[in-house]
Design an enzyme around this catalytic site. Structure first.
Site, PDB file in Angstrom:
ATOM      1  N   HIS A 217      41.028  27.838  40.413  1.00  9.47           N
ATOM      2  CA  HIS A 217      41.975  27.124  41.106  1.00  9.47           C
ATOM      3  C   HIS A 217      41.289  25.653  41.362  1.00  9.47           C
ATOM      4  O   HIS A 217      40.245  25.540  42.095  1.00  9.47           O
ATOM      5  CB  HIS A 217      42.186  27.887  42.463  1.00  9.47           C
ATOM      6  CG  HIS A 217      42.901  29.075  42.323  1.00  9.47           C
ATOM      7  ND1 HIS A 217      44.318  29.275  42.247  1.00  9.47           N
ATOM      8  CD2 HIS A 217      42.383  30.184  41.988  1.00  9.47           C
ATOM      9  CE1 HIS A 217      44.316  30.588  41.783  1.00  9.47           C
ATOM     10  NE2 HIS A 217      43.394  31.297  41.989  1.00  9.47           N
TER      11      HIS A 217
ATOM     12  N   LYS B 152      51.305  31.944  33.842  1.00  9.65           N
ATOM     13  CA  LYS B 152      50.962  32.968  34.918  1.00  9.65           C
ATOM     14  C   LYS B 152      51.860  33.681  35.639  1.00  9.65           C
ATOM     15  O   LYS B 152      53.037  33.089  35.888  1.00  9.65           O
ATOM     16  CB  LYS B 152      50.072  32.015  35.780  1.00  9.65           C
ATOM     17  CG  LYS B 152      49.528  32.788  37.025  1.00  9.65           C
ATOM     18  CD  LYS B 152      48.380  33.584  36.802  1.00  9.65           C
ATOM     19  CE  LYS B 152      48.214  34.451  38.060  1.00  9.65           C
ATOM     20  NZ  LYS B 152      46.832  34.402  38.281  1.00  9.65           N
TER      21      LYS B 152
ATOM     22  N   HIS C   7      39.719  31.409  34.691  1.00  9.96           N
ATOM     23  CA  HIS C   7      40.808  31.512  35.901  1.00  9.96           C
ATOM     24  C   HIS C   7      39.964  30.732  36.833  1.00  9.96           C
ATOM     25  O   HIS C   7      39.134  31.050  37.676  1.00  9.96           O
ATOM     26  CB  HIS C   7      40.790  32.922  36.134  1.00  9.96           C
ATOM     27  CG  HIS C   7      41.665  33.249  37.496  1.00  9.96           C
ATOM     28  ND1 HIS C   7      42.612  34.181  37.519  1.00  9.96           N
ATOM     29  CD2 HIS C   7      41.849  32.690  38.421  1.00  9.96           C
ATOM     30  CE1 HIS C   7      43.200  34.092  38.669  1.00  9.96           C
ATOM     31  NE2 HIS C   7      42.832  32.927  39.373  1.00  9.96           N
TER      32      HIS C   7
ATOM     33  N   HIS D  53      41.071  38.888  36.802  1.00  9.77           N
ATOM     34  CA  HIS D  53      40.189  39.344  38.089  1.00  9.77           C
ATOM     35  C   HIS D  53      40.671  40.906  38.288  1.00  9.77           C
ATOM     36  O   HIS D  53      40.885  41.478  39.408  1.00  9.77           O
ATOM     37  CB  HIS D  53      40.483  38.552  39.262  1.00  9.77           C
ATOM     38  CG  HIS D  53      41.836  38.284  39.766  1.00  9.77           C
ATOM     39  ND1 HIS D  53      42.838  39.133  39.617  1.00  9.77           N
ATOM     40  CD2 HIS D  53      42.451  36.979  40.055  1.00  9.77           C
ATOM     41  CE1 HIS D  53      44.118  38.449  40.308  1.00  9.77           C
ATOM     42  NE2 HIS D  53      43.667  37.140  40.313  1.00  9.77           N
TER      43      HIS D  53
ATOM     44  N   ASP E  46      38.008  32.798  39.308  1.00  5.68           N
ATOM     45  CA  ASP E  46      38.832  32.846  40.481  1.00  5.68           C
ATOM     46  C   ASP E  46      38.364  32.038  41.514  1.00  5.68           C
ATOM     47  O   ASP E  46      38.710  32.168  42.735  1.00  5.68           O
ATOM     48  CB  ASP E  46      39.156  34.079  40.626  1.00  5.68           C
ATOM     49  CG  ASP E  46      40.813  34.080  41.697  1.00  5.68           C
ATOM     50  OD1 ASP E  46      41.333  33.115  41.844  1.00  5.68           O
ATOM     51  OD2 ASP E  46      40.681  35.236  42.123  1.00  5.68           O
TER      52      ASP E  46
END
Ligand code: NCD
Ligand code: ZN
Length: 345
Positions: A16, A100, A14, A175, A248
């Site tokens: 970004h 997602k 996960h 998460h 995350d």
């Protein structure tokens, strides 16, 4: 005495990466250590079609420094208009590895998320049929639910009913931040996995709020009380196949974090492996770090474990930058609050 630990090269389930200049700044921080990452689709506008995902993957590969090996695992952002045929084609060509699901309004750039879950029934049926996992941001967004209860309420009112309607759908509860999340994943059989971030293994809500407000510890789902953090450490260090690393890591510039209404997101790509080694060592579980960071994730996604390795060596406290140069501004690196002795060699 030198102590060292060699594990299969880890993956981040996960992440970004953003886009443009910010992506160029943060991509090497991940690619230095991680072989693959599930790349979140919450760009503005979001990555919603197979064509969007292909173009985004090409931009990531173009930004990757020539001396680094890294494979982005692409995802689509589920909307109420997501086309099952597009999802099927993008999955079958190997372009995407998950879809997602953001409940509308749950977090950064989630305005296009799903409000009416009935509208995604056909997509979920297709995903269950082809074995494509759904990654879910597990928080309700109803204003009357306390922010610290949003994960537990989501499990009872959204996730569990949805999984009963789609019993073959593979789900990653992302998460997880609570004992409730740990229990739900642990008892959920082999169609559910849970990712755990680096920072939720290290901070609880006191770190955000005691002695002054610390915007760089603010993320969503927000860190909970200490009993929940201990449950996460127990799950991550258990070696159980259901739990794997999803950092995350979510960069925002300091200007956007340090203001009256600061953005949610902790940037931990740079020092995650050193942080995890400390956490696992303190739990007497260094021998299970490989399961959490390198083996359980690929097993859930049906991908091979990396054939490369990564070695961590224990010594004097590691130097890592407090900030990296982001897009025209600095991005603060996660501060675990204790020295890190394990360096990646
Ligand atoms: C993420 C972001 O900044 O994109 N923020 C966060 O606090 N985790 C969004 C998300 O994953 O919820
Ligand atoms: Zn995220």
């Amino acid at each position: 005495m030198t102590q060292s630990l060699t594990i299969r090269r880890p993956d981040d389930w996960h992440l970004h990466l953003r886009d443009g200049a910010m992506m160029e700044a943060v991509l090497p921080e991940t690619a230095r250590h991680f072989g693959r990452a599930i790349v979140m689709p919450n760009l503005v506008p979001p990555v919603v079609t197979g064509a969007d995902a292909a173009a985004y993957r090409d931009r990531i590969m173009a930004a990757l420094p020539a001396d680094m090996r890294f494979e982005p695992l692409m995802t689509l952002y589920m909307t109420e208009d997501t086309d099952p045929a597009d999802v099927r084609a993008a999955a079958q060509s190997g372009l995407i590895r998950a879809v997602k699901l953001y409940p509308a309004g749950a977090t950064t750039n989630s305005a296009s998320g799903v409000t009416d879950f009935d509208k995604i029934t056909a997509v979920l049926d297709t995903m269950a049929e082809i074995g494509l996992p759904m990654c879910v941001h597990g928080e309700v967004t109803t204003p009357d639910v306390d922010i610290f209860d949003r994960e537990a309420v989501f499990i009872d009112t959204v996730l569990d009913p949805l999984r009963r309607r789609h019993p073959h759908l593979r789900v990653v509860m992302e998460h997880i931040t609570t004992q409730d999340g740990v229990d739900y994943v642990r008892d959920g059989g082999d169609t559910i996995g849970g990712t755990i971030t680096t920072h939720h293994l290290i901070i609880n809500r006191n770190h955000i709020l005691v002695g002054g407000i610390r915007p760089h510890y603010y993320c969503l789902p927000v860190a909970k009380r200490e009993t929940h953090r201990l449950a996460l450490v127990d799950a991550a260090t258990s070696g159980e196949a259901s739990f794997f690393l999803g950092t995350d890591s979510a960069p925002h510039t300091d200007a956007l974090k340090e203001q009256a209404c600061g953005c949610a997101g902790v940037f931990s790509a740079t020092n995650t492996m050193s942080c995890l080694a400390e956490v696992f060592e303190a739990a007497g579980a260094l021998d299970r770090l490989e399961a959490f960071a390198s083996r359980n994730g690929p097993a859930f996604y049906g991908l091979p474990v990396s054939d490369e390795t990564l070695t961590l060596t224990k010594g004097d406290p590691v130097d890592y930058p407090a900030k990296i140069e982001g897009a025209a501004d600095l991005v603060t690196v996660f501060d675990p609050g204790f020295p890190l002795h394990w360096s990646v060699s």
